[in-house]
Motif scaffolding. Structure first.
Motif, PDB file in Angstrom:
ATOM      1  N   GLY A  75     104.446  57.401   9.378  1.00 23.66           N
ATOM      2  CA  GLY A  75     104.902  56.831  10.571  1.00 23.66           C
ATOM      3  C   GLY A  75     104.390  57.367  12.106  1.00 23.66           C
ATOM      4  N   LEU A  76     103.511  58.449  11.569  1.00 30.31           N
ATOM      5  CA  LEU A  76     102.906  59.162  12.670  1.00 30.31           C
ATOM      6  C   LEU A  76     101.476  58.572  13.271  1.00 30.31           C
ATOM      7  N   VAL A  77     100.877  59.118  14.533  1.00 29.44           N
ATOM      8  CA  VAL A  77      99.756  58.706  14.846  1.00 29.44           C
ATOM      9  C   VAL A  77      98.928  59.852  15.170  1.00 29.44           C
ATOM     10  N   THR A  78      97.791  59.909  14.874  1.00 34.47           N
ATOM     11  CA  THR A  78      96.906  61.090  15.030  1.00 34.47           C
ATOM     12  C   THR A  78      95.777  60.651  15.984  1.00 34.47           C
ATOM     13  N   ASP A  79      95.069  61.594  16.650  1.00 37.45           N
ATOM     14  CA  ASP A  79      94.104  61.456  17.394  1.00 37.45           C
ATOM     15  C   ASP A  79      92.805  61.564  16.535  1.00 37.45           C
ATOM     16  N   ILE A  80      91.940  60.818  16.398  1.00 39.35           N
ATOM     17  CA  ILE A  80      90.731  60.911  15.392  1.00 39.35           C
ATOM     18  C   ILE A  80      89.572  61.040  16.102  1.00 39.35           C
ATOM     19  N   GLY A  81      89.263  61.002  17.381  1.00 40.69           N
ATOM     20  CA  GLY A  81      88.486  61.245  18.176  1.00 40.69           C
ATOM     21  C   GLY A  81      88.517  60.802  19.806  1.00 40.69           C
ATOM     22  N   ASN A 104      82.429  52.387   2.123  1.00 49.26           N
ATOM     23  CA  ASN A 104      81.491  53.107   1.845  1.00 49.26           C
ATOM     24  C   ASN A 104      80.823  53.951   2.906  1.00 49.26           C
ATOM     25  N   ASN A 105      80.462  53.361   3.906  1.00 50.87           N
ATOM     26  CA  ASN A 105      79.764  54.123   4.728  1.00 50.87           C
ATOM     27  C   ASN A 105      80.584  54.735   6.209  1.00 50.87           C
ATOM     28  N   HIS A 106      81.903  54.048   6.111  1.00 55.55           N
ATOM     29  CA  HIS A 106      82.574  54.858   7.211  1.00 55.55           C
ATOM     30  C   HIS A 106      82.296  54.622   8.670  1.00 55.55           C
ATOM     31  N   PHE A 126      79.364  54.757  15.310  1.00 56.06           N
ATOM     32  CA  PHE A 126      79.683  56.240  14.861  1.00 56.06           C
ATOM     33  C   PHE A 126      80.186  56.327  13.394  1.00 56.06           C
ATOM     34  N   THR A 127      80.191  57.496  12.858  1.00 59.40           N
ATOM     35  CA  THR A 127      80.715  57.665  11.718  1.00 59.40           C
ATOM     36  C   THR A 127      81.923  58.798  11.792  1.00 59.40           C
ATOM     37  N   LEU A 128      82.934  58.051  10.771  1.00 60.78           N
ATOM     38  CA  LEU A 128      84.206  58.765  10.545  1.00 60.78           C
ATOM     39  C   LEU A 128      83.883  59.838   9.531  1.00 60.78           C
ATOM     40  N   VAL A 129      84.170  61.007   9.485  1.00 60.56           N
ATOM     41  CA  VAL A 129      83.797  62.255   8.627  1.00 60.56           C
ATOM     42  C   VAL A 129      85.247  62.700   8.154  1.00 60.56           C
ATOM     43  N   SER A 130      85.942  62.378   7.039  1.00 60.69           N
ATOM     44  CA  SER A 130      87.405  62.902   6.846  1.00 60.69           C
ATOM     45  C   SER A 130      88.177  62.345   7.690  1.00 60.69           C
ATOM     46  N   ASP A 131      87.956  60.931   8.022  1.00 61.39           N
ATOM     47  CA  ASP A 131      88.964  60.279   9.210  1.00 61.39           C
ATOM     48  C   ASP A 131      88.794  60.730  10.619  1.00 61.39           C
TER      49      ASP A 131
END
Length: 894
Positions: A75-81, A104-106, A126-131
């Motif tokens: 139920g939480l929101v995190t900043d990923i970028g 597959n490519n994120h 952009f690419t997500l690396v480990s989200d």
């Protein structure tokens, strides 16, 4: 053996019925109660677009540059970028889409306005690396010039099933310097951003179009077959799929047939101009193939604008949708454009003639997804087959959602509102998740602000047993101790017909309970308590209703003594009044503590003020102004204390409250629109609002300054006389008495208000409170009521019949015969009067087609009651309606 067979047969029938129950929702519209809007996360900061992942996580962007992720397991929101962006006016981080091969490519794609001096918008991968977004992974696909500080950025991104990326781009044009018609100002030396011909109708410019490209693994893109201009065509851009767009803010692509849909935010002109062109319309468009969609030469169903010479201020010719030509001196593309395509759906500020179901008011059309039942695996929340193949559209300003049905050719076949009683707060994106539920991203009330009512929501469908609905009420909710309260569970229900059980928790702590449906309870101690009603069905599903009860302070009692009729006025009399206030705890009450105000509203009384809170020093006129601001959508651009797109209301009050010319000046400003006072931010024209409503809004805003005299100008003593002499033909008077007590026994002060509302006795039938078997119609600039069946009726709420001698109706029988009955309390209540039998035969040939009056004498009465006009006929009705009713006049006795 036979017994066992019968048992198995019966079991098979039961199980088969359970299994096939959802099948009834293939053609049958599900009740709204089968949908539940579930809150996932709220209080976001300008959310723009989102992507729902297969596991239920949601990636979303906020305009100021954040990329964020919601995790349903926590139920939480995190900043990923985060991306440094220029986020003034309509720019910022605007668009988001995940790559078709994301798992597959994120890869994700973002459309944004990069920080810095260069006025561009950018599409990047952009690419997500480990989200987590890797900022160094950026691959820039496109950079597009964009004039900063104004308008129409677009920015929605969607992929089709073939891996093609669609990107919507606004026309990048200032609309307000063209009287809100088509901005085609070609005068030398003018800024380029006042001519949309350099963008929307320029085949060599990407702005004002929706692009279609195919991203490549190396960060470049190719051009798919079927775009508007083949590669190599001189003076064209092959990326363009559709052009002639103003501000296609939200787009979608049908996942099966590839049709493109978008909402087109249209211009603001309030009325058609004989030599300029049509009033503004928003559009919902469909493109089965590439095409030109008209702007800035056409709008709606190809209503043409005129070529207007801004230098000579002359209209020269109307544009031809079959052969539109761009002769702008700053056009760098071809001159002869493809034929203009009509919009699929279009609607103005006012009621739409073609699509009246869409209502009226502010407008910001957007296109959502097309639902296909077979694209989603079975789940407990999946939408039913009823919505298979239907498009979901929504409006950011009007807060509605509709579905669009298509025929076998994929053409428009009808509209239906989705969840009409559910509150949506500025929906800005929506899509179906892997679970077949509809996810909705809501921006919230104020533009350019962090809103507490913004959020992400999931709308789930329930084909089986539904939760019961708990509704609780109390005859009193405030008073001195001991306080005896009669509680009621009336209105609680189970939509599946199950028997319910009830449990009441009076103090909210389990110390005193009851299992009666409608118990009586005496609160013997002071305090503020939340009484909880829990209702359960036999399967254990339950819901609750909470009823606040405050014990220890008896509310004040206010009585307004008035000798005249309490609903209407006749002539311009002077009448005495007396206000009496009693409070159990306060004892003696000073006259200075009672606020009595006298207001006149020239345009009439909007009853939504009756439910709004108010302060002791506020007058009812200011309450109306406050409510009109909300109702007109002004809060999307202004906050009470915080600046948004425009200045805060309090900042406006502080600047202008000492200026006696301010109300007149602000009236012109709000009506005509403009910029310059608060920087370069532009305010559109609000000429669609009634002048009287704008005046009430301005009065409220100016009253927010401590130096303002607005809040005191209409104040009276607790007794005296008032003269009803401010009306010319129409208008409403309000005598309002308010008192806030001092509180007692730890209970905060209680504010009470009594209001006497006196309106003109000539009332539009369409302004009645109750309708049955009728339809509202617009005819010759009037709002009428059609009576479409026998015993249909309209009703007026709480009418004082004192001194009312007869009721006069302005009608058109419309080829049928019938009569009206006036009934008290209910449509079948006490008969107060009856008209003669009415038909066209009563009129002379010279009167045919004209309205005529019918008088209904009514019995003497001093009741304040609901009043019904019941239509009856013995000749039947037709598709045009039997009778048309225009006005109702309550005639007073001498």
């Amino acid at each position: 053996m036979r017994t066992n067979y019968l048992i198995l047969l019966l079991l098979g029938i039961v199980l088969g019925s359970c299994k096939n129950e959802p099948e009834k929702f293939v053609v049958e519209r599900p009740e709204e109660s089968r949908f539940t809007k579930v809150t996932l996360v709220e209080r976001l900061d300008e959310p723009m677009e989102f992507e729902v992942l297969q596991d239920g996580r949601i990636i979303f962007i906020e305009r100021k540059g954040k990329i964020r992720m919601f995790d349903p397991t926590t139920g939480l929101v995190t900043d990923i970028g985060a991306i440094p962006v220029y986020f003034e006016a309509e720019d910022g981080l605007l668009g988001l889409a995940k790559d078709p091969d994301f798992y597959n490519n994120h890869w994700i794609y973002l459309y944004y306005s990069p920080q810095g001096q260069e006025s561009i918008n950018r599409l990047s991968r952009f690419t997500l690396v480990s989200d987590i977004l890797d900022p160094d992974s950026e691959a820039v696909l496109l950079e597009i010039p964009h004039f900063r500080g104004c308008c129409h950025s677009g920015g929605s991104i969607e992929f089709d099933s073939k891996g093609n990326l669609f990107l919507s781009l606004g026309d990048d044009t200032t609309p307000f310097e063209s009287d809100n018609y088509n901005p085609i100002d070609e005068r030398p030396g003018r800024p380029e951003n006042v001519d949309a011909q350099r963008s929307s109708s320029n085949s060599n410019d990407l702005r004002g179009s929706i692009l279609r490209i195919t991203p490549q693994p190396d960060g470049t893109y190719s051009i798919p077959e079927g775009n508007l201009f083949p590669e190599g065509t001189p003076n064209t851009r092959p990326e363009i799929y559709v052009m002639g767009n103003r501000n296609p803010f939200r787009i979608s692509v049908d996942p099966k047939n590839g049709f493109l849909y978008w909402g087109e935010v249209g211009p603001d002109a309030q009325s058609d101009s004989l030599r300029r062109g049509p009033r503004g319309h928003d559009e919902v468009n469909q493109a089965k193939k590439a095409g030109f969609y008209g702007w800035p030469y056409f709008v709606a169903d190809n209503k043409p604008y005129w070529y207007y010479d801004f230098e000579k201020q002359e209209s020269v010719f109307a544009y031809d949708p079959a052969a539109p030509v761009n002769h702008s001196p700053i056009n760098t593309g071809v001159n002869l454009l493809p034929p203009a395509q009509k919009a699929m759906i279009w609607y103005p500020y006012a009621d739409s003639e073609e699509f009246p179901i869409l209502g009226s008011g502010g407008r910001n059309a957007m296109a959502g997804p097309v639902y296909y039942h077979d694209l989603f695996l079975a789940s407990d929340v999946k939408f039913p087959k009823y919505y298979h193949g239907k498009l979901f559209i929504y409006d950011w300003m009007r807060n509605w959602v509709f579905t669009v049905q298509f025929d076998e050719n994929g053409d428009f076949a009808g509209l239906e509102e989705f969840m009409p009683t559910t509150q949506f707060d500025k929906p800005i994106d929506m899509q179906f998740g892997a679970d077949g539920a509809l996810y909705v991203l809501e921006y919230g009330t104020y533009w350019n602000s962090q809103n507490d009512d913004s959020g992400i929501y999931r709308i789930e469908f329930n084909p089986g047993n539904r939760k019961p609905i708990a509704r609780g009420s109390a005859d009193v909710r405030q008073g001195a101790a001991p306080l005896q309260v009669q509680f009621s569970s009336a209105g609680s229900m189970d939509l599946d017909g199950d028997n319910l059980t009830y449990e009441w928790d009076f103090y909210g702590d389990g110390s005193s309970t009851s299992r009666e449906a409608d118990p009586t309870f005496a609160f013997d101690r002071a305090g503020e308590f939340n009484t909880i009603l829990t209702v359960r069905d036999p399967s254990g599903l339950q819901s609750q209703a909470v009823i606040p009860v405050a014990v220890g302070n008896e509310p004040p009692v206010i009585q307004v003594n008035w000798q005249g009729n309490r609903s209407f006025y006749w002539g311009k009399p002077t009448l005495p009044y007396q206000v009496d206030v009693q409070d159990k705890e306060d004892g003696f009450i000073s006259e200075n503590d009672v606020v009595v105000t006298w207001d006149f509203l020239e345009e009439g009384f909007d009853k939504i003020i009756a439910e709004m809170g108010h302060q002791q020093t506020e007058s009812s006129g200011q309450l109306l102004g406050q409510n009109l601001l909300v109702k007109s959508g002004c809060n999307a651009c202004h906050g009470l204390e915080n600046a948004s797109v425009g200045p805060s209301y309090k900042a406006v009050a502080e600047r202008y409250s000492a200026n006696p010319e301010a109300p007149k000046m602000l009236l012109q400003k709000v009506t005509n629109g403009g910029a310059g006072v608060w920087g370069e931010r532009l305010m559109p024209s609000h000429a669609h609002l009634k002048e009287g409503d704008i005046i009430q809004m301005i009065d409220y805003v100016l009253s927010l300054s401590p130096q303002s005299a607005v809040s005191q100008k209409n104040r009276l003593g607790i007794s005296g006389e008032v003269t009803l002499d401010q009306h010319r033909t129409q208008g409403t008077y309000l005598l309002t008495a308010s008192y806030q007590d001092k509180g007692a026994n730890g209970i905060p002060p209680i504010l009470r208000r009594e209001q006497l509302v006196l309106r003109h006795p000539l009332v539009l039938a369409a302004n009645a409170e109750y309708f049955q078997g009728t339809a509202k119609a617009n005819f010759e600039n009037s709002r009428l009521v059609k009576f479409t069946e026998d015993k249909s009726y309209i009703g007026f709420e709480r009418v004082d019949l004192k001194y009312v001698g007869e009721i006069r109706l302005s009608i058109d029988p419309n080829r049928r015969t019938g009569w009206f009955e006036v009934r008290q309390g209910r449509p079948d209540g006490i008969l107060l009067g009856k008209s003669e039998v009415l038909s066209n035969d009563l009129r002379s040939e010279a009167e045919t087609g004209k309205w005529f009056e019918v008088s209904i004498p009514i019995e003497n009465s001093s009741e304040v009651t609901d009043l019904y006009l019941v239509f009856q006929t013995e000749t039947g009705v037709d598709i045009w309606g039997s009778f048309l009713l225009k006005t109702v006049y309550f005639d007073g006795r001498n």
